[in-house]
Motif scaffolding. Structure first.
Motif, PDB file in Angstrom:
ATOM      1  N   UNK A  54       9.106 -13.934  -1.790  1.00 38.78           N
ATOM      2  CA  UNK A  54      10.000 -12.687  -1.597  1.00 38.78           C
ATOM      3  C   UNK A  54       9.913 -11.934  -0.311  1.00 38.78           C
ATOM      4  N   UNK A  55      10.963 -11.621  -0.044  1.00 39.54           N
ATOM      5  CA  UNK A  55      11.270 -11.330   1.422  1.00 39.54           C
ATOM      6  C   UNK A  55      10.178 -10.195   1.747  1.00 39.54           C
ATOM      7  N   UNK A  56       9.888  -9.086   1.160  1.00 46.28           N
ATOM      8  CA  UNK A  56       8.812  -8.377   1.439  1.00 46.28           C
ATOM      9  C   UNK A  56       7.323  -9.022   1.778  1.00 46.28           C
ATOM     10  N   UNK A  57       7.120  -9.732   0.955  1.00 49.37           N
ATOM     11  CA  UNK A  57       5.844 -10.494   0.906  1.00 49.37           C
ATOM     12  C   UNK A  57       5.861 -11.437   2.320  1.00 49.37           C
ATOM     13  N   UNK A  58       6.909 -11.992   2.512  1.00 46.59           N
ATOM     14  CA  UNK A  58       7.219 -13.001   3.549  1.00 46.59           C
ATOM     15  C   UNK A  58       6.822 -12.177   4.680  1.00 46.59           C
ATOM     16  N   UNK A  62       3.975 -12.906   7.861  1.00 50.79           N
ATOM     17  CA  UNK A  62       4.459 -12.999   9.274  1.00 50.79           C
ATOM     18  C   UNK A  62       4.052 -11.978  10.198  1.00 50.79           C
ATOM     19  N   UNK A  63       4.315 -10.577   9.728  1.00 53.49           N
ATOM     20  CA  UNK A  63       4.014  -9.706  10.704  1.00 53.49           C
ATOM     21  C   UNK A  63       2.161  -9.735  10.999  1.00 53.49           C
ATOM     22  N   UNK A  64       1.556  -9.939   9.814  1.00 54.26           N
ATOM     23  CA  UNK A  64       0.254  -9.804   9.955  1.00 54.26           C
ATOM     24  C   UNK A  64      -0.426 -11.008  10.841  1.00 54.26           C
ATOM     25  N   UNK A  65      -0.076 -12.096  10.373  1.00 55.00           N
ATOM     26  CA  UNK A  65      -0.320 -13.145  11.062  1.00 55.00           C
ATOM     27  C   UNK A  65      -0.048 -13.250  12.657  1.00 55.00           C
ATOM     28  N   UNK A  66       1.193 -12.859  12.548  1.00 55.98           N
ATOM     29  CA  UNK A  66       1.780 -12.957  14.219  1.00 55.98           C
ATOM     30  C   UNK A  66       1.098 -11.961  14.948  1.00 55.98           C
ATOM     31  N   UNK A  96      -4.623  -5.934   4.771  1.00 53.69           N
ATOM     32  CA  UNK A  96      -3.441  -5.558   3.814  1.00 53.69           C
ATOM     33  C   UNK A  96      -2.791  -6.673   3.260  1.00 53.69           C
ATOM     34  N   UNK A  97      -2.611  -7.847   4.274  1.00 53.64           N
ATOM     35  CA  UNK A  97      -2.151  -9.160   3.986  1.00 53.64           C
ATOM     36  C   UNK A  97      -3.029  -9.878   2.906  1.00 53.64           C
ATOM     37  N   UNK A  98      -4.049  -9.707   2.631  1.00 56.51           N
ATOM     38  CA  UNK A  98      -5.103 -10.203   2.082  1.00 56.51           C
ATOM     39  C   UNK A  98      -4.888  -9.541   0.479  1.00 56.51           C
ATOM     40  N   UNK A  99      -4.667  -8.290   0.537  1.00 60.23           N
ATOM     41  CA  UNK A  99      -4.554  -7.626  -0.684  1.00 60.23           C
ATOM     42  C   UNK A  99      -3.219  -7.979  -1.286  1.00 60.23           C
ATOM     43  N   UNK A 100      -2.149  -8.080  -0.700  1.00 66.05           N
ATOM     44  CA  UNK A 100      -1.023  -8.530  -1.231  1.00 66.05           C
ATOM     45  C   UNK A 100      -1.092  -9.985  -1.622  1.00 66.05           C
ATOM     46  N   UNK A 101      -1.676 -10.786  -1.182  1.00 67.09           N
ATOM     47  CA  UNK A 101      -1.889 -12.149  -1.392  1.00 67.09           C
ATOM     48  C   UNK A 101      -2.621 -12.346  -2.697  1.00 67.09           C
ATOM     49  N   UNK A 102      -3.641 -11.684  -2.517  1.00 73.37           N
ATOM     50  CA  UNK A 102      -4.732 -11.760  -3.895  1.00 73.37           C
ATOM     51  C   UNK A 102      -4.265 -11.032  -5.165  1.00 73.37           C
ATOM     52  N   UNK A 104      -0.966  -8.930  -5.587  1.00 74.29           N
ATOM     53  CA  UNK A 104       0.226  -8.564  -5.862  1.00 74.29           C
ATOM     54  C   UNK A 104       0.997  -9.323  -6.900  1.00 74.29           C
ATOM     55  N   UNK A 105       1.624  -8.933  -7.904  1.00 76.88           N
ATOM     56  CA  UNK A 105       2.320  -9.738  -8.750  1.00 76.88           C
ATOM     57  C   UNK A 105       3.600 -10.191  -8.361  1.00 76.88           C
ATOM     58  N   UNK A 106       4.121  -9.877  -7.098  1.00 79.34           N
ATOM     59  CA  UNK A 106       5.402 -10.205  -6.510  1.00 79.34           C
ATOM     60  C   UNK A 106       4.974 -11.514  -5.798  1.00 79.34           C
ATOM     61  N   UNK A 107       3.780 -12.106  -5.678  1.00 76.90           N
ATOM     62  CA  UNK A 107       3.300 -13.456  -4.775  1.00 76.90           C
ATOM     63  C   UNK A 107       3.354 -14.390  -5.866  1.00 76.90           C
ATOM     64  N   UNK A 108       4.051 -15.435  -5.856  1.00 72.35           N
ATOM     65  CA  UNK A 108       3.845 -16.490  -6.761  1.00 72.35           C
ATOM     66  C   UNK A 108       2.771 -17.384  -6.179  1.00 72.35           C
ATOM     67  N   UNK A 109       1.817 -17.732  -7.279  1.00 76.72           N
ATOM     68  CA  UNK A 109       0.698 -18.277  -6.751  1.00 76.72           C
ATOM     69  C   UNK A 109       0.855 -19.676  -7.222  1.00 76.72           C
TER      70      UNK A 109
END
Length: 109
Positions: A54-58, A62-66, A96-102, A104-109
């Motif tokens: 999803x765009x928001x997660x992407x 992108x921003x955090x790692x960058x 914050x990026x870790x919380x999203x990835x771990x 969030x239900x919007x991230x497909x694992x």
């Protein structure tokens, strides 16, 4: 596949941004070409990422790692050492990026 494309896009963007400093306002041809190619490749790859993530997660990843990788590149290549508040801020972005990835239900694992 989405995360592979995203990793490559982030790397291309970091290379482009790092070269932006070296281009000295686009007055040096070599680094200027690296900027254009790096950003072009980054956005091309990003367009493929959006098929999988999803765009928001992407954009969060992108921003955090960058931010973190540019901070490291600036410190290593240009000796632009971040102070403690900058390091703490970058750490919070990574958290914050870790919380999203771990979680969030919007991230497909």
């Amino acid at each position: 596949m989405g995360y592979l494309y995203l990793s490559m896009a982030i790397l291309a963007e970091v290379i482009g941004t790092t070269a932006l400093q070296a281009s000295q306002g686009f007055t040096r041809v070599g680094p200027s070409v690296v900027v254009v190619v790096g950003y072009g490749l980054a956005f091309y790859l990003l367009s493929h990422v959006l098929r999988y993530i999803p765009m928001g997660v992407t954009y969060a990843i992108w921003a955090g790692a960058g931010i973190v990788l540019i901070g490291v590149a600036g410190a290593v290549i240009y000796k632009q050492i971040p102070d403690l508040p900058a390091v703490i801020g970058m750490g919070l972005i990574v958290a914050g990026v870790a919380v999203i990835n771990l979680f969030s239900k919007t991230v497909s694992h």
